[in-house]
Scaffold this motif. Structure first.
Motif, short mmCIF file in Angstrom:
data_model
loop_
_atom_site.label_atom_id
_atom_site.label_comp_id
_atom_site.label_asym_id
_atom_site.label_seq_id
_atom_site.Cartn_x
_atom_site.Cartn_y
_atom_site.Cartn_z
N TYR A 98 -1.87 16.64 3.57
CA TYR A 98 -2.89 17.20 4.85
C TYR A 98 -2.54 15.56 5.55
CZ TYR A 98 -5.71 17.88 8.14
OH TYR A 98 -6.27 17.84 9.74
N GLN A 99 -2.49 14.88 4.96
CA GLN A 99 -2.05 13.23 6.18
C GLN A 99 -0.92 13.41 6.23
OE1 GLN A 99 -5.12 13.28 4.21
NE2 GLN A 99 -6.06 13.20 6.16
N GLY A 100 0.49 13.95 5.16
CA GLY A 100 1.35 13.84 5.58
C GLY A 100 2.22 12.63 4.93
N LYS A 101 3.05 12.11 5.58
CA LYS A 101 4.09 10.92 5.61
C LYS A 101 3.64 9.66 5.82
CE LYS A 101 8.14 8.82 5.20
NZ LYS A 101 9.67 8.70 5.71
N ILE A 102 2.33 8.39 4.84
CA ILE A 102 1.79 7.86 5.69
C ILE A 102 2.36 6.15 5.38
CG2 ILE A 102 -0.01 6.20 4.83
CD1 ILE A 102 -1.65 9.05 3.52
N ASN A 103 2.26 5.36 6.59
CA ASN A 103 2.94 4.39 7.16
C ASN A 103 1.62 3.16 6.20
OD1 ASN A 103 3.42 1.45 7.26
ND2 ASN A 103 4.89 2.39 9.11
N TRP A 104 1.97 2.84 4.67
CA TRP A 104 0.88 1.84 4.15
C TRP A 104 0.23 0.42 4.68
CZ3 TRP A 104 -3.10 4.63 1.88
CH2 TRP A 104 -3.20 4.98 1.95
N GLN A 105 1.89 0.22 4.89
CA GLN A 105 1.53 -0.85 5.90
C GLN A 105 1.47 -1.44 7.15
OE1 GLN A 105 3.01 -3.63 4.83
NE2 GLN A 105 3.30 -2.95 3.17
N LYS A 106 1.06 -0.05 7.82
CA LYS A 106 0.29 -0.31 9.10
C LYS A 106 -1.11 0.07 9.15
CE LYS A 106 3.83 1.01 12.48
NZ LYS A 106 3.63 2.49 13.98
N VAL A 107 -1.60 1.01 8.33
CA VAL A 107 -2.54 1.57 7.44
C VAL A 107 -3.32 -0.48 7.22
CG1 VAL A 107 -4.12 2.16 5.38
CG2 VAL A 107 -2.21 3.00 6.47
N ARG A 140 2.63 4.88 -5.10
CA ARG A 140 4.35 3.64 -5.35
C ARG A 140 3.21 3.08 -3.96
NH1 ARG A 140 7.61 6.98 -5.30
NH2 ARG A 140 8.12 6.23 -2.78
N GLU A 141 3.73 3.84 -2.62
CA GLU A 141 3.91 2.54 -1.26
C GLU A 141 2.39 1.66 -1.34
OE1 GLU A 141 6.52 2.16 0.30
OE2 GLU A 141 7.47 3.69 -1.72
N ALA A 142 1.38 2.84 -1.05
CA ALA A 142 0.09 1.92 -1.16
C ALA A 142 -0.39 1.07 -1.94
CB ALA A 142 -0.81 3.01 -1.14
N PRO A 143 -0.03 0.57 -3.10
CA PRO A 143 -0.14 -0.80 -3.74
C PRO A 143 0.81 -2.12 -3.20
CG PRO A 143 -0.38 1.45 -5.72
CD PRO A 143 0.01 1.92 -3.94
N LYS A 144 1.68 -1.76 -2.67
CA LYS A 144 2.84 -2.28 -2.21
C LYS A 144 2.13 -2.91 -0.97
CE LYS A 144 7.18 -0.35 -3.97
NZ LYS A 144 8.63 0.17 -3.32
N ALA A 145 1.11 -1.96 -0.20
CA ALA A 145 0.80 -2.69 0.95
C ALA A 145 -0.12 -3.12 0.74
CB ALA A 145 0.87 -2.03 1.94
N GLY A 146 -1.17 -3.85 -1.11
CA GLY A 146 -1.89 -4.76 -1.06
C GLY A 146 -3.05 -3.17 -0.84
#
Length: 291
Positions: A98-107, A140-146
């Protein structure tokens, strides 16, 4: 040829002067409408229902004043666009396609007065066949952002609990430092409460036997009170209860996470997001992670 018409002279009448209306020296009476309205108001004032309403309103107002006084830090954080309850230091979100493509660095970079996103629960599967199309990317991407992550499965009680657990485990590979796996159960979908609990227990036991870690049960406050309370007290709970300064459950309830809003605004995400708090501090949060 007709005879000539004899002209008749019409004399103009002298205008009659109108006499001024006589002044009524007597005071005007009260209009009937006013009398009716006054009688109605008097009946209301004399009614016990009116006083009951006044007392209830005053009581509600007083409780509201007391709540505000007790929860002075339950305030709106402008950047998150929600009110966040006080007394919690570990905050997170949960997401799905539902949230679509997320920019995890900004999160991860978002911060207001010390409130920032430390963890995220990510939808992985539903039932026995459906995988969230954004799961692999988010995982994959969320852990990369810490950001510390946990995966959740949307449970369908009309389906086999074991089959759903197997499907969940085939999709998600948990690692050291991840949050425990989560089963999201919110509706009966036409099954009986007993059948739902039977399939849920099968799901939980299978996950526990394969991972060595008890899964977290996610549900809303009413579903928990109606169907789960007293049956799964040994398992950690994640409870949804929105727009309140406190999670109103018993002190013995084994809750670890509280989903306190479904309308958060998070940088890097274009849609509204569920917002959560962890019950303990950062040290207790670390102890919850998969060893």
């Amino acid at each position: 040829m007709p005879p000539p018409v004899k002209k008749t002279t019409i004399k103009a009448k002298t205008p009659v002067k109108r006499k001024p209306a006589a002044k009524n020296k007597k005071a005007a009476g009260i209009p009937v409408q006013w009398k009716i309205a006054g009688a109605g108001l008097l009946l209301i004032l004399l009614s016990p229902f009116y006083y009951g309403y006044i007392l209830r309103s005053a009581s509600a107002t007083w409780r509201w004043i007391l709540d505000i006084g007790q929860d002075t830090n339950y305030r709106t954080y402008k950047s998150f666009n929600i009110r966040i309850p006080s007394g919690y230091t570990v905050h997170g979100i949960d997401v799905s396609s539902y949230q679509g493509k997320i920019n995890w660095q900004k999160v991860k970079a978002m911060n207001e007065d010390g409130v920032h996103i430390s963890f995220a629960f990510i939808k992985a599967t539903e039932g026995v066949l459906s995988m969230d199309p954004y799961f692999q990317r988010n995982w994959r991407e969320a852990p990369k952002a810490g950001i510390i992550c946990g995966a959740y499965h949307f449970f369908l009680p009309q389906k086999s609990g074991v089959w759903q657990a197997r499907f969940f485990l085939q999709t998600v590979k948990v690692e050291k430092g991840d949050l425990p796996m989560v089963v999201d159960v919110e509706r009966l979908y036409g099954t009986t409460p007993a059948k739902m609990r039977e399939q849920l227990l099968s799901f939980i036991k299978h996950i526990t036997s394969k991972t060595g870690v008890k899964p977290i049960i996610y549900t809303n406050l009413s579903f928990y009170a109606d169907y789960l309370q007293g049956y799964f007290d040994d398992y950690p709970l994640w409870i949804a209860h929105y727009y309140q300064p406190q999670l109103r459950v018993g002190s013995n309830t084994n809750w670890q996470f509280w989903q306190n809003s479904d309308k958060a605004r998070i940088n890097g995400i274009n849609m509204k997001v569920d917002f959560n708090v962890f019950k303990g501090d950062s040290t207790e949060f670390s102890r919850l992670l998969i060893p």
